[in-house]
Motif scaffolding. Structure first.
Motif, mmCIF file in Angstrom:
data_model
loop_
_atom_site.group_PDB
_atom_site.id
_atom_site.type_symbol
_atom_site.label_atom_id
_atom_site.label_comp_id
_atom_site.label_asym_id
_atom_site.label_seq_id
_atom_site.Cartn_x
_atom_site.Cartn_y
_atom_site.Cartn_z
ATOM 1 N N VAL A 224 0.774 -1.248 0.101
ATOM 2 C CA VAL A 224 0.009 0.084 0.153
ATOM 3 C C VAL A 224 0.939 1.278 0.121
ATOM 4 O O VAL A 224 0.529 2.087 -0.777
ATOM 5 C CB VAL A 224 -0.782 -0.010 1.330
ATOM 6 C CG1 VAL A 224 -1.626 1.276 1.377
ATOM 7 C CG2 VAL A 224 -1.917 -1.182 1.142
ATOM 8 N N GLY A 225 2.057 1.037 0.820
ATOM 9 C CA GLY A 225 2.766 2.413 0.822
ATOM 10 C C GLY A 225 3.410 2.758 -0.479
ATOM 11 O O GLY A 225 3.541 3.963 -0.958
ATOM 12 N N LEU A 226 3.776 1.473 -1.095
ATOM 13 C CA LEU A 226 4.461 1.817 -2.642
ATOM 14 C C LEU A 226 3.257 2.528 -3.651
ATOM 15 O O LEU A 226 3.628 3.185 -4.390
ATOM 16 C CB LEU A 226 5.107 0.590 -2.943
ATOM 17 C CG LEU A 226 6.340 0.202 -2.386
ATOM 18 C CD1 LEU A 226 6.842 -1.024 -2.573
ATOM 19 C CD2 LEU A 226 7.435 1.125 -2.921
ATOM 20 N N ALA A 227 2.110 1.940 -3.464
ATOM 21 C CA ALA A 227 0.992 2.191 -4.175
ATOM 22 C C ALA A 227 0.747 3.764 -3.948
ATOM 23 O O ALA A 227 0.481 4.638 -4.872
ATOM 24 C CB ALA A 227 -0.196 1.460 -3.899
ATOM 25 N N LEU A 228 0.653 4.200 -2.680
ATOM 26 C CA LEU A 228 0.712 5.637 -2.417
ATOM 27 C C LEU A 228 1.583 6.531 -3.009
ATOM 28 O O LEU A 228 1.509 7.774 -3.558
ATOM 29 C CB LEU A 228 0.395 5.913 -0.972
ATOM 30 C CG LEU A 228 -0.844 5.565 -0.340
ATOM 31 C CD1 LEU A 228 -0.873 5.262 1.236
ATOM 32 C CD2 LEU A 228 -2.177 5.865 -1.109
ATOM 33 N N ARG A 229 2.589 6.288 -2.975
ATOM 34 C CA ARG A 229 3.926 6.749 -3.487
ATOM 35 C C ARG A 229 3.849 7.038 -4.855
ATOM 36 O O ARG A 229 4.129 8.091 -5.511
ATOM 37 C CB ARG A 229 5.111 6.058 -3.281
ATOM 38 C CG ARG A 229 5.914 6.281 -1.824
ATOM 39 C CD ARG A 229 7.238 5.644 -1.872
ATOM 40 N NE ARG A 229 8.189 6.460 -2.679
ATOM 41 C CZ ARG A 229 9.416 6.114 -2.958
ATOM 42 N NH1 ARG A 229 9.801 5.114 -2.374
ATOM 43 N NH2 ARG A 229 10.168 6.726 -3.779
ATOM 44 N N GLY A 230 3.196 5.944 -5.690
ATOM 45 C CA GLY A 230 3.049 5.993 -7.187
ATOM 46 C C GLY A 230 1.872 7.085 -7.622
ATOM 47 O O GLY A 230 1.763 7.822 -8.456
#
Length: 638
Positions: free
Chosen positions: A276-282
Motif C-alpha cells: 500500500v505504501g508503494l502504491a500511495l507513492r505512485g
C-alpha cells in the motif's frame, strides 16, 4: 518430477511439518516470510532483453503490424485537416464572403470527422488485436517455460513469485494492451503529425510550441526514474504479499499447531502495508506529474498566441492561419497528456513484461551430455555419499549410501524429519544435492540432465491435483495420444476401472473445479493410472496413501503394488504394512541410513524398525474411539 505430471511438490506427510520445513510452502516451519527479500527470485529481463523479445514477437506478425500502423497514420493525417479548415472558415468570415462560401469547408469538416472516426476505430481495433496476439504468444512462451522449471528453483524463489507473474503481471500487461497501447499509438502519431502541420503553417509557430518541450522533457525525466523504481518495487512487494498469503494459508495446520497465528497475521499486515505504501507513492508521483504538464500547456499556448498576434500584425499570416496554429497546439493537449500519462501504465506494464520475459527467456534444460547414452540402461538407482541441507549448517541428509536394483521395491521408513522425502526429491530431481552423487541406470543425474531425470523417474505424492475437464483428458496428461482402451487398461491395472465406469459419463465425466468431485482414494487412483500410462522405469510413491483413511489406504496399497509391477519402486512409507510388502526396508534416522533388510530380518533383529513395528501393532490392538464419520473416503480438495 512430481505426481505423474501434476506439477505439485510433494510433502513429507499430512502434518506438513516434516524435516524442519513446512513442505506446503517450501519454507521452514514457523517462518513468517520476512526472508522473502533474501530469496533468489526468478530472473527479471533487462530493458534491452525485453525490447528484443517484443521485437521477436512482432516479427512474427509483420502484416498485421504494417496494416495497423498504416490505418492509424491515415486516420491521424486526415484529422489534422480540421484545424486548417476552421482557419479557412475564419478567413472567409473576416473577408465577408457570405454564407455560400462556407458550404464547401463545412461539408469537408463533416467528411473529415466521419473518415477520421472510422479510421481511428479501425486502427485502434487493429492495434488491440496485434497486442492481444503478441500477448498470447508471450503468455504461451511463459507458461511453457514455467511448467519446465525445476521445482527446486520454484521453491527457492517462493511460490508467490511465480504465481504473481502468472496472475498480477499478466493482468497488468493485458490491460495495457487493450486500453493503453491503442491510445498511446494514436497519441504519438497525432503529436508527430501535428508538429509537422505547424511547421507547414509557419516555422515560427513550431518554434513557439517548442518552448514547452523543455518542461515536458524535465517532467518526464523527473517522473520516469522515480516511477520505474516504485513500480518495480511494487511488483516485488505484490509477489512477497502473495507468497506470504500462500505460506500462511497453505500451512495453516502447521501455523495453528505451533500457535503462530499472530506472527503470520502480523507478517501479512506488514507485507500489505509495504504494498500500500508503494502504491500511495505512485499516486503522489502521478499528481506531481500532471501539475508540471499543466505548466507546460500554459507556456506553449501563450507562446503560440503571442507569435500569432505578432505575425498577423506584420501581415505574415492571416487570422485564419493563426487560428489554425492555436487550434493545432490546443489539439495537442490531450495527446501529449495521454502519451505522457500512459508512461505511467507503460512503466507498470514494462515492469511486468520484464518479469514475464525473464522467465520465458530462461535457457532450456540440457539433455544428456555428449558421450553418454540418451536414456538409463535400466531402472537401478545408486546413491553415493549423498548430503543435502536446505539451510547451510543444518544438514537433512548426511553421507547416505543406497543401491536399489532394477525392478526392486524398496520402502523408506523413519520418523518425521528423518530425511525420507528429501531423498525421494533428490532422486526425482526436484532438488540438487549439496554433495555426493546419484546415478540412474548407471548414468550420473548431472550428466542425464533434468529432462532425462524426468523421463526416468515419476514421483507421486499425497498432494495430487485433478485438472478441470473430462477425466480422460486428465489421464492423457501422462500419455497424450493414449486411446480410450489404453486408458481403461491403465485404470484396470490399478483397480480403478469399476468406479470410473460408474461415473455419470464414464471417461467423459467432467472432474475438477466445477465438475464431479472425486474422493481422496479416487484422486490417488488417477495418479497411479497416470503412472501406468507414463510407464517410467522408476517410480517414487511419497506417502501416496496417507490421506485416504484406513479403508482407502488398503485399497491404494494394493493398487500401488500393481502399478509398480515391472518397474523400480521407492515407497516413502506412512503405513508400516505397506513397508512390509516391499522387497527391502531402509530405515532412516537423523538423515542417515541406520537399518536395511527385509521386513522379517529387521523385525527379528530387534532394532529401530522392530520397535516401530511393535508400536504400530500395539496401536492396532488398542480399542478405537467411535468413528466420527463412516469409514472410507472423504472428499478430496482439488
Amino acid at each position: 518430477m512430481t505426481d505423474a505430471k501434476s506439477g505439485r511438490p510433494a510433502g513429507d506427510g499430512p502434518d506438513a511439518n516434516r524435516e524442519g520445513r513446512d513442505m506446503s510452502s517450501g519454507t521452514p516451519a514457523g517462518r513468517t516470510g520476512d526472508e522473502y527479500a533474501d530469496r533468489e527470485l526468478l530472473p527479471t529481463a533487462t530493458g534491452a532483453q525485453t525490447l528484443a523479445a517484443v521485437g521477436s514477437l512482432l516479427r512474427g506478425h509483420r502484416l498485421l503490424t504494417a496494416l495497423a500502423f498504416t490505418v492509424l497514420v491515415t486516420g491521424t493525417g486526415i484529422g489534422l485537416l480540421t484545424a486548417p479548415l476552421l482557419g479557412r472558415i475564419v478567413d472567409l468570415v473576416v473577408a465577408h464572403r457570405g454564407t455560400g462560401a462556407l458550404t464547401v469547408p463545412m461539408v469537408l469538416l463533416v467528411a473529415v470527422a466521419v473518415t477520421r472516426g472510422a479510421a481511428t476505430a479501425i486502427g485502434h481495433s487493429l492495434v488491440a488485436r496485434l497486442g492481444e496476439t503478441v500477448l498470447a504468444d508471450l503468455r504461451e512462451r511463459f507458461v511453457g517455460r514455467a511448467l519446465r522449471l525445476p521445482l527446486g528453483r520454484v521453491e527457492q524463489a517462493g511460490s508467490g513469485d511465480l504465481t504473481s507473474r502468472v496472475t498480477g503481471d499478466v493482468t497488468v500487461i493485458a490491460k495495457a494492451v487493450r486500453v493503453a497501447l491503442p491510445e498511446f499509438a494514436a497519441a504519438l502519431l497525432t503529436i508527430v503529425l501535428t508538429l509537422a502541420g505547424l511547421a507547414v503553417l509557419d516555422w515560427r509557430f513550431l518554434a513557439a510550441v517548442l518552448l514547452a518541450v523543455p518542461v515536458h522533457i524535465l517532467t518526464v525525466r523527473w517522473y520516469i526514474p522515480r516511477a520505474a523504481s516504485v513500480y518495480a518495487r511494487h511488483r516485488v512487494a505484490g509477489g512477497a504479499l502473495q507468497h506470504q498469503l500462500l505460506d500462511s494459508i497453505g500451512g495453516v495446520r502447521t501455523v495453528r499447531a505451533f500457535r503462530l497465528t499472530d506472527v503470520h497475521a502480523q507478517a501479512v499486515q506488514q507485507r500489505s502495508q509495504e504494498a500500500v505504501g508503494l502504491a500511495l507513492r505512485g499516486i503522489r508521483l502521478v499528481s506531481g506529474f500532471f501539475s508540471r504538464l499543466n505548466a507546460g500547456e500554459f507556456i506553449g499556448l501563450a507562446a503560440v498566441m503571442v507569435t500569432g498576434f505578432l505575425l498577423v500584425d506584420d501581415g505574415s499570416v492571416s487570422i485564419g492561419t493563426a487560428t489554425a496554429a492555436a487550434l493545432y497546439f490546443h489539439s495537442l493537449f490531450n495527446p501529449i497528456n495521454a502519451a505522457l500519462f500512459l508512461i505511467d501504465d507503460a512503466q507498470s506494464a514494462g515492469a511486468s513484461l520484464a518479469r514475464l520475459v525473464g522467465v520465458s527467456s530462461l535457457p532450456e534444460e540440457h539433455e544428456a551430455a555428449p558421450g553418454h547414452g540418451t536414456a538409463p540402461a535400466d531402472g537401478s538407482v545408486r546413491v553415493s555419499a549423498l548430503r543435502h541441507a536446505y539451510v547451510d549448517g543444518h544438514p537433512v541428509l548426511s553421507d547416505v549410501d543406497l543401491e536399489v536394483r532394477s525392478g526392486e521395491r524398496v520402502a523408506l521408513v523413519g520418523a518425521s524429519g528423518a530425511g525420507k522425502t528429501t531423498l525421494a526429491k533428490l532422486i526425482a530431481g526436484v532438488h540438487e544435492a549439496t554433495g555426493g552423487a546419484i546415478a540412474i541406470g548407471g548414468i550420473d543425474t548431472r550428466d542425464l540432465g533434468p529432462a532425462g531425470v524426468r523421463r526416468a523417474v515419476t514421483l507421486i505424492s499425497q498432494e495430487v491435483h485433478v485438472f478441470a475437464g473430462p477425466l480422460a483428458e486428465d489421464l492423457r496428461l501422462a500419455r497424450p495420444r493414449a486411446t480410450d482402451e489404453e486408458l481403461r487398461a491403465a485404470l484396470a491395472g490399478v483397480d480403478a476401472l469399476d468406479w470410473v465406469e460408474a461415473l455419470p459419463d464414464g471417461l467423459a465425466t467432467v472432474v475438477g473445479d466445477g465438475g464431479h468431485r472425486l474422493t481422496v482414494t479416487q484422486t490417488q487412483h488417477l495418479a497411479l493410472a497416470r503412472l501406468v500410462l507414463a510407464d517410467p522405469p522408476i517410480a517414487i510413491l511419497d506417502e501416496a496413501t496417507a490421506d485416504a483413511g484406513s479403508a482407502g489406504a488398503r485399497v491404494l496399497e494394493s493398487a500401488a503394488v500393481r502399478a509398480l509391477e515391472g518397474r523400480t519402486g521407492l515407497m516413502v512409507a506412512h503405513r508400516l504394512p505397506q513397508a512390509a510388502t516391499a522387497d527391502r526396508v531402509v530405515v532412516f534416522d537423523g538423515g542417515r541410513v541406520v537399518e536395511m533388510g527385509t521386513h522379517e530380518e529387521l523385525v527379528a533383529a530387534g532394532g529401530r524398525y522392530a520397535a516401530l513395528w511393535a508400536a504400530w501393532s500395539d496401536s492396532r490392538r488398542a480399542p478405537s474411539l467411535p468413528a466420527q464419520r463412516p469409514p472410507g473416503d472423504r472428499p478430496a480438495e482439488h
